[in-house]
Scaffold this motif. Sequence first.
Motif, mmCIF file in Angstrom:
data_model
loop_
_atom_site.group_PDB
_atom_site.id
_atom_site.type_symbol
_atom_site.label_atom_id
_atom_site.label_comp_id
_atom_site.label_asym_id
_atom_site.label_seq_id
_atom_site.Cartn_x
_atom_site.Cartn_y
_atom_site.Cartn_z
ATOM 1 N N LYS A 395 0.927 -1.041 0.043
ATOM 2 C CA LYS A 395 0.228 -0.071 -0.045
ATOM 3 C C LYS A 395 1.142 1.179 0.133
ATOM 4 O O LYS A 395 0.482 2.300 0.715
ATOM 5 N N SER A 396 1.894 1.070 -0.513
ATOM 6 C CA SER A 396 3.009 2.263 -0.822
ATOM 7 C C SER A 396 3.696 1.888 -2.122
ATOM 8 O O SER A 396 4.210 0.894 -2.298
ATOM 9 N N LEU A 397 4.086 3.109 -2.927
ATOM 10 C CA LEU A 397 4.571 2.834 -4.305
ATOM 11 C C LEU A 397 6.039 2.486 -3.682
ATOM 12 O O LEU A 397 6.554 2.906 -2.599
ATOM 13 N N PRO A 398 6.657 1.830 -4.566
ATOM 14 C CA PRO A 398 8.289 1.491 -4.378
ATOM 15 C C PRO A 398 9.230 2.755 -4.008
ATOM 16 O O PRO A 398 9.121 3.633 -4.706
ATOM 17 N N VAL A 399 10.108 2.429 -3.205
ATOM 18 C CA VAL A 399 11.328 3.284 -2.800
ATOM 19 C C VAL A 399 12.339 2.883 -3.471
ATOM 20 O O VAL A 399 13.088 3.591 -4.171
ATOM 21 N N TRP A 400 12.793 1.788 -3.326
ATOM 22 C CA TRP A 400 14.062 0.985 -4.013
ATOM 23 C C TRP A 400 13.905 -0.420 -3.836
ATOM 24 O O TRP A 400 13.930 -1.230 -2.930
ATOM 25 N N ILE A 419 5.846 8.589 -12.163
ATOM 26 C CA ILE A 419 4.654 8.309 -12.595
ATOM 27 C C ILE A 419 3.938 9.858 -13.285
ATOM 28 O O ILE A 419 3.219 9.616 -14.392
ATOM 29 N N ALA A 420 4.270 10.968 -12.577
ATOM 30 C CA ALA A 420 3.745 12.165 -13.076
ATOM 31 C C ALA A 420 4.252 12.297 -14.287
ATOM 32 O O ALA A 420 3.557 12.808 -15.164
ATOM 33 N N LYS A 434 -6.024 5.027 -10.924
ATOM 34 C CA LYS A 434 -5.401 3.993 -10.094
ATOM 35 C C LYS A 434 -3.684 4.417 -9.503
ATOM 36 O O LYS A 434 -3.478 4.375 -8.619
ATOM 37 N N ALA A 435 -3.092 5.231 -10.468
ATOM 38 C CA ALA A 435 -1.779 5.643 -10.089
ATOM 39 C C ALA A 435 -1.789 6.800 -9.250
ATOM 40 O O ALA A 435 -1.055 6.797 -8.255
ATOM 41 N N PHE A 436 -2.964 7.599 -9.487
ATOM 42 C CA PHE A 436 -2.971 8.884 -8.572
ATOM 43 C C PHE A 436 -3.412 8.313 -7.177
ATOM 44 O O PHE A 436 -2.858 8.981 -6.275
ATOM 45 N N GLU A 437 -4.314 7.515 -7.120
ATOM 46 C CA GLU A 437 -4.609 6.953 -5.673
ATOM 47 C C GLU A 437 -3.395 6.333 -5.028
ATOM 48 O O GLU A 437 -3.111 6.502 -3.618
ATOM 49 N N ALA A 438 -2.403 5.671 -5.973
ATOM 50 C CA ALA A 438 -1.114 5.163 -5.338
ATOM 51 C C ALA A 438 -0.242 6.314 -4.719
ATOM 52 O O ALA A 438 0.177 6.183 -3.729
ATOM 53 N N MET A 439 -0.219 7.243 -5.616
ATOM 54 C CA MET A 439 0.489 8.421 -5.421
ATOM 55 C C MET A 439 0.047 9.197 -4.091
ATOM 56 O O MET A 439 0.750 9.414 -3.017
ATOM 57 N N MET A 484 -1.125 15.856 -10.517
ATOM 58 C CA MET A 484 -1.812 14.940 -11.024
ATOM 59 C C MET A 484 -3.296 15.136 -10.493
ATOM 60 O O MET A 484 -4.402 14.957 -11.160
ATOM 61 N N ALA A 485 -3.414 15.526 -9.225
ATOM 62 C CA ALA A 485 -4.970 15.568 -8.668
ATOM 63 C C ALA A 485 -5.654 16.769 -9.603
ATOM 64 O O ALA A 485 -6.955 16.813 -9.984
#
Length: 555
Positions: A395-400, A419-420, A434-439, A484-485
């Motif tokens: 439930k978080s975008l990857p860091v590394w 992504i943006a 979906k990408a915005f939700e994750a961001m 993005m929003a």
Amino acid sequence: MLKKTFYILLIFGVAACKNDAEPQAEAKTDLNLTSSVDPFIGTGGHGHTYPGATVPFGMVQVSPDNGTNGWDWCSGYHYSDSIVSGFSNLHLSGTGIGDLADILFMPTNKEVDLTGSYEKPADRPYASKYSHKRESAEPGYYSVYLEDSQIKVGLTATQRTGFQKYNYEGAGEASVVLDLGFAINWDAPTETAINIENETTISGYRHSTGWAKNQKVFFVAEFSKPIARHILVQDKKVIETDSVAGKITAAQFFFNIDGSRDVSVKVSVSSVSVANAKANFAEAADTDFETAKAEAKKTWEKQLEHIVVETPTDSLKTIFYSALYHTQIAPVTFGDVNGEFRLENDSIAKADFTAYSTLSLWDTFRAENPLLTLLEPEKVSDMVNSMLTYYEVNKSLPVWTLYGNETNTMTGNHAIPVIAEAYFKGIKGFDAEKAFEAMKNTQMRDARGLKFLKEYGYIPWDKIDESVTFNLEYAYNDWCVAQMAKALGHEEDYQYFKERSKSYEKLYDAETGFMRGKSSTGEWHEPFDPKFSRHRENTDYTEGNAWQHSWFVLH
């Protein structure tokens, strides 16, 4: 999206760009740009690159391992070394932490004792001296001469299969060691296995922990000659069997050399299963070493031709194309031919896109990722989808992300600007909502200092190390979420993140002109020296100082 070839004229370091839509930028043939790449650049000093063989964004990276523990051996190899312990199939390029070096093969000309322990690389019974005088590398191919055993080794690769070719020039019994206990730096095996399936084919797996806490590599390997006899070792004991499993396993395979003194081995890997490794192997089942070598060179030539440099100075071309080559090594292919790949929680995802891992985002979001939007927009879409799949687990975008594992290395959440940028450059193929939700959800967590940003409006230095860098990078990440929003019509989110993206203002000290650490009670961090830098602990900045980080207000 149409790809363009970019033509660049380099004169005294000044670059002029023309794209192929202009009539004067005519396509060239027989450029031979691979000859301008020197894979040894970066293997000395603190470069941490490897000289071995891979294809652009390939799953396997077949390269020599010195077997030395140390920061300068993060890639497994350093130019200062003179001992080679073997040739493994997975490597990292340019990283500051060492891992991988999985599935190590090493040819030798005598029976060796695999039950011992080794303090130094030279103590390994199969290790050999080598000289740079008899070592060479080019994109997709590496060669070295093993002095102790008098064996010439060649390495090449396809997208999911590594190829090793051994020419036994000296006397002795032709054999190959497979050591699944081999490990350097952070890596350590937890469970391994070797199975002899028939007279030419072996399979198995190597599970390990290290920088990637839950790394699972399954493999299948095929020799070009039948195995005449073998020795299998399980946890430092010789076992009379055709299959072994344990924390540490190793094997030595012996071959009868009739006519040709060459023995080749092809190795395919998978994060999912031996069955998937075999499916990956099927891609290259009819490909021999020389064909793979020629195809790898052809693939690299096509890749490098995305940008054509014209200069009378050969050294400038070498610098440019070696750098461009290194930008096309990672991220690496992680999905199998059937679309499957392993996630950190051991669930198996299946994608209709090519999944990627080794997402070193703090290192790449400024320059490599924007470059890929120009050169490889289709792959960028797949990389974004890979990030969104990893998001589903944590439930978080990857860091590394390393081999499907989140390492949480470095500061900020830089999947967000990647992504943006892809979205605003018109790259399709991923779900923008979906990408915005994750961001948004990534930036609204409490982890990695974000709870302090929400509580204080900035990140205090007495709450977390590297507070200024974290704060500045989160401010930029917030601005990207805001854009993005706005584009997607989420006005309330736009206003929230736009306002929070100004958090950098709270760390600006007008008196000194620098971004500075501020405590949770509002005092500047003293004493203050804008030139002072300390690594990671008891510092306000990440791998730098106030002079460097104060400029990081990209928005």
